[in-house]
Design an enzyme around this catalytic site. Structure first.
Site, PDB file in Angstrom:
ATOM      1  N   TYR A 260     -22.958 -10.438  25.804  1.00  0.00           N
ATOM      2  CA  TYR A 260     -22.458  -9.457  24.839  1.00  0.00           C
ATOM      3  C   TYR A 260     -22.854  -9.911  23.430  1.00  0.00           C
ATOM      4  O   TYR A 260     -22.035  -9.979  22.520  1.00  0.00           O
ATOM      5  CB  TYR A 260     -20.938  -9.295  24.963  1.00  0.00           C
ATOM      6  CG  TYR A 260     -20.464  -9.107  26.393  1.00  0.00           C
ATOM      7  CD1 TYR A 260     -20.453  -7.851  26.978  1.00  0.00           C
ATOM      8  CD2 TYR A 260     -20.048 -10.200  27.152  1.00  0.00           C
ATOM      9  CE1 TYR A 260     -20.028  -7.689  28.299  1.00  0.00           C
ATOM     10  CE2 TYR A 260     -19.629 -10.050  28.460  1.00  0.00           C
ATOM     11  CZ  TYR A 260     -19.616  -8.783  29.032  1.00  0.00           C
ATOM     12  OH  TYR A 260     -19.204  -8.627  30.344  1.00  0.00           O
TER      13      TYR A 260
ATOM     14  N   GLN B 267     -19.444  -8.525  12.665  1.00  0.00           N
ATOM     15  CA  GLN B 267     -18.010  -8.748  12.480  1.00  0.00           C
ATOM     16  C   GLN B 267     -17.580  -8.232  11.112  1.00  0.00           C
ATOM     17  O   GLN B 267     -18.220  -8.519  10.097  1.00  0.00           O
ATOM     18  CB  GLN B 267     -17.680 -10.231  12.599  1.00  0.00           C
ATOM     19  CG  GLN B 267     -17.802 -10.788  14.004  1.00  0.00           C
ATOM     20  CD  GLN B 267     -16.610 -10.451  14.882  1.00  0.00           C
ATOM     21  OE1 GLN B 267     -15.673  -9.774  14.477  1.00  0.00           O
ATOM     22  NE2 GLN B 267     -16.651 -10.925  16.116  1.00  0.00           N
TER      23      GLN B 267
ATOM     24  N   CYS C 143       0.832  -1.206   0.000  1.00  0.00           N
ATOM     25  CA  CYS C 143       0.000   0.000   0.000  1.00  0.00           C
ATOM     26  C   CYS C 143       0.866   1.254   0.000  1.00  0.00           C
ATOM     27  O   CYS C 143       1.836   1.350   0.754  1.00  0.00           O
ATOM     28  CB  CYS C 143      -0.907  -0.001   1.232  1.00  0.00           C
ATOM     29  SG  CYS C 143      -1.972   1.458   1.350  1.00  0.00           S
TER      30      CYS C 143
ATOM     31  N   CYS D   8      -3.007  -1.547   9.023  1.00  0.00           N
ATOM     32  CA  CYS D   8      -2.166  -2.528   8.299  1.00  0.00           C
ATOM     33  C   CYS D   8      -0.681  -2.370   8.632  1.00  0.00           C
ATOM     34  O   CYS D   8       0.177  -2.367   7.740  1.00  0.00           O
ATOM     35  CB  CYS D   8      -2.379  -2.404   6.799  1.00  0.00           C
ATOM     36  SG  CYS D   8      -4.079  -2.639   6.273  1.00  0.00           S
TER      37      CYS D   8
ATOM     38  N   CYS E 195      -7.484   1.982  -0.839  1.00  0.00           N
ATOM     39  CA  CYS E 195      -7.386   1.211   0.387  1.00  0.00           C
ATOM     40  C   CYS E 195      -7.604  -0.261   0.049  1.00  0.00           C
ATOM     41  O   CYS E 195      -8.551  -0.612  -0.651  1.00  0.00           O
ATOM     42  CB  CYS E 195      -8.416   1.673   1.412  1.00  0.00           C
ATOM     43  SG  CYS E 195      -8.342   0.738   2.968  1.00  0.00           S
TER      44      CYS E 195
ATOM     45  N   ASP F   9     -18.586 -13.063  24.564  1.00  0.00           N
ATOM     46  CA  ASP F   9     -17.755 -12.386  23.555  1.00  0.00           C
ATOM     47  C   ASP F   9     -17.705 -10.901  23.888  1.00  0.00           C
ATOM     48  O   ASP F   9     -18.312 -10.070  23.214  1.00  0.00           O
ATOM     49  CB  ASP F   9     -18.355 -12.618  22.164  1.00  0.00           C
ATOM     50  CG  ASP F   9     -17.480 -12.072  21.044  1.00  0.00           C
ATOM     51  OD1 ASP F   9     -16.365 -11.591  21.332  1.00  0.00           O
ATOM     52  OD2 ASP F   9     -17.912 -12.104  19.875  1.00  0.00           O
TER      53      ASP F   9
ATOM     54  N   CYS G 297      -0.496   5.908   7.318  1.00  0.00           N
ATOM     55  CA  CYS G 297      -1.795   5.440   7.783  1.00  0.00           C
ATOM     56  C   CYS G 297      -1.602   4.584   9.025  1.00  0.00           C
ATOM     57  O   CYS G 297      -0.617   3.849   9.143  1.00  0.00           O
ATOM     58  CB  CYS G 297      -2.472   4.639   6.669  1.00  0.00           C
ATOM     59  SG  CYS G 297      -4.033   3.884   7.147  1.00  0.00           S
TER      60      CYS G 297
ATOM     61  N   CYS H  48     -11.256 -10.620  21.626  1.00  0.00           N
ATOM     62  CA  CYS H  48     -10.407  -9.893  20.679  1.00  0.00           C
ATOM     63  C   CYS H  48      -9.188  -9.308  21.381  1.00  0.00           C
ATOM     64  O   CYS H  48      -8.436  -8.540  20.777  1.00  0.00           O
ATOM     65  CB  CYS H  48     -11.196  -8.793  19.981  1.00  0.00           C
ATOM     66  SG  CYS H  48     -11.873  -7.544  21.097  1.00  0.00           S
TER      67      CYS H  48
END
Length: 485
Positions: free
Chosen positions: A339, A310, A78, A87, A187, A409, A84, A436
């Site tokens: 959740y 998601q 990229c 990533c 992007c 979650d 940015c 996560c």
């Protein structure tokens, strides 16, 4: 290790060997007893680094010279890499990314929860590591981030007759600069028509003379852009305005409708608050429906502008299959889905169990969950909105019954200690903990170890080229035997 040297007031550490990568994505080296975190460094690199921040036991640094490239290095794909904030790992081979994500999960569980991870299952990588997101949010700003080429152009033409640099931007926030926006040309996170829509909207706004938002002074017409896509081929575009005339809104929206007939949900929002959240704002439908549909294993899910879903649809399906497999349903279970969000997991497992009860803080998410159950003809779900620690009380459990399986979650902050205590009181046969954030998951698991043992662990990569990783853990109650495992 060569001795550090100082150039003026700048500290240079030469020939630093990068030996690991930290959870936040920076390379890690050691200079004597000093741990050095290096931006954009890859394990295996040998670099000279310039220290930008120093504490007693660690320092943060940037690469001054790369002496030896790691075998794990690859060329970033990229043009915005390094400026940015997204990533951050695209300069590292994807297989290596998976290795270090798995290693970070393992380290968190061992260090914070003292869990034996020798049986941890291999991380599940993402089949697609470009164009995998179904949602992106962009920001309009009248203060574009200027790169080196921009600064050189400004320096080369300082006289008053030279054309001014375009300072309006539509893109992403530059890290640590809330008022500076990097203007994005392409992007690699979301498939077309995402890039084309964003660039066309920017061009239209500039030609029409619409003002871009001033993030410091809270002035301007155009504020944010949300683009959502689905595996069913539907497209949602929501434009967030601030101080604007209705005819300007109508002109822009009419242009998008004409230029992109594939948009199935064209929405706008007027937000004059000082923060960007839209959950307390009215969403107005200009054309099409006020939602799009996602599909998973024959189930349809309604996705609105405010809905949680998601952002990696294909990998979400894999995550939910693992969750369902870990739970090992026999068909007669009462399941609590904590959740629950828009009830995606709850509805996904509902046909395999007796009943699912979902709890979520956001009322609009619960409305989506109820709608999705009705849409799919699912009649064995119940959903409740409110703070988890306030809803999940002894009285609630007495009324609805003790669950056989709990699926939880939580957000990145993990579960509130009161919720963990309630889980310990409930003594459900199984808990499937989806997270996560391995660190907060490990913190909660350390408390749950009082009555539960960890049976299975499997990381899942939802976000290639970032340091983020999901992790699924199956716990069993020590006082009972799990059937059919």
């Amino acid at each position: 290790m060569s001795r550090n040297r100082k150039a003026g007031t700048v500290t240079i550490i030469p020939d630093l060997c990068i030996i690991d990568i930290a959870e936040e994505g920076k390379g890690v080296g050691k200079a004597d007893e000093l741990v050095v975190f290096v931006e954009k460094a890859v394990p295996g690199d040998v670099v000279d680094v310039r220290v930008v921040k120093k504490k007693k036991n660690f320092a943060e640094a940037v690469i001054e010279q790369l002496h030896k490239k790691s075998e794990l290095r690859t060329d970033p794909f990229c043009q915005h890499f390094g400026t940015c904030g997204g990533c951050k790992w695209q300069h590292m081979e994807y297989d290596a990314q998976l290795k270090f994500k798995s290693k970070n999960v393992e380290a968190a569980l061992q260090r914070l929860a003292k869990i034996d991870t020798t049986g941890m299952e291999p991380i599940l990588g993402s089949a697609a590591n470009k164009y995998y997101r179904n949602k992106l949010e962009y920001t309009f700003s009248n203060k574009r981030w200027l790169n080196k080429a921009d600064m050189d152009e400004r320096s080369a033409a300082p006289d008053a007759d030279s054309p001014e640099l375009e300072m309006n931007a539509l893109g992403f926030h530059v890290p640590l600069r809330f008022d500076k926006i990097l203007d994005i040309q392409h992007c690699y996170l979301q498939a077309e028509p995402s890039n084309t829509i964003r660039n066309e909207l920017r061009d239209y706004a500039l030609k029409a003379g619409l003002s871009f938002y001033d993030l410091r002074n809270h002035e301007g017409s155009l504020r944010n852009l949300i683009i959502r896509t689905s595996s069913t081929g539907e497209v949602m575009v929501a434009v967030v305005f601030a101080y604007v005339e209705q005819d300007q809104i109508n002109g822009l929206m009419a242009h998008l409708k004409s230029r992109f007939p594939e948009i199935t949900s064209l929405l706008y929002i007027v937000n004059q608050k000082k923060n960007d959240t839209i959950f307390d704002q009215e969403v107005r439908t200009y054309a099409g429906r006020d939602h799009i549909f996602e599909e998973m294993e024959g189930l349809k899910f309604k996705i609105g502008a405010k809905s949680f879903y998601q952002t990696n649809s294909d990998q979400a399906y894999e995550l939910y299959k693992i969750t369902k497999e870990f739970a090992g349903f026999s068909g007669d279970e009462l399941v609590y889905d904590l959740y629950t969000g828009a009830g995606t997991i709850a509805n996904f497992v509902a046909r395999s169990v007796k009943q699912v009860i979902g709890i979520e803080y956001v009322p609009t998410a619960i409305e989506d969950a109820q709608f999705n159950s009705a849409l799919n003809g699912i009649d064995n779900t119940l959903f409740y909105a409110g703070d988890m620690k306030d809803i999940l009380t002894r009285e609630f459990i007495t009324e609805h019954g003790k669950p056989d399986v709990v699926i939880t979650d939580p957000p990145r902050a993990g579960m509130h200690v009161d919720v963990v205590e309630r889980l310990l009181e409930m003594e459900a046969e199984k808990i499937v903990y989806v997270s996560c954030n391995a660190a907060t998951q490990a913190r909660d698991l350390a408390l749950l170890k009082e009555k539960y043992e960890v049976l299975r662990i499997k990381p899942v990569d939802m976000f290639p080229h970032t340091q983020h990783v999901e992790n699924v853990v199956l716990l069993k109650f020590k006082g009972q035997q799990i059937k059919d495992l």
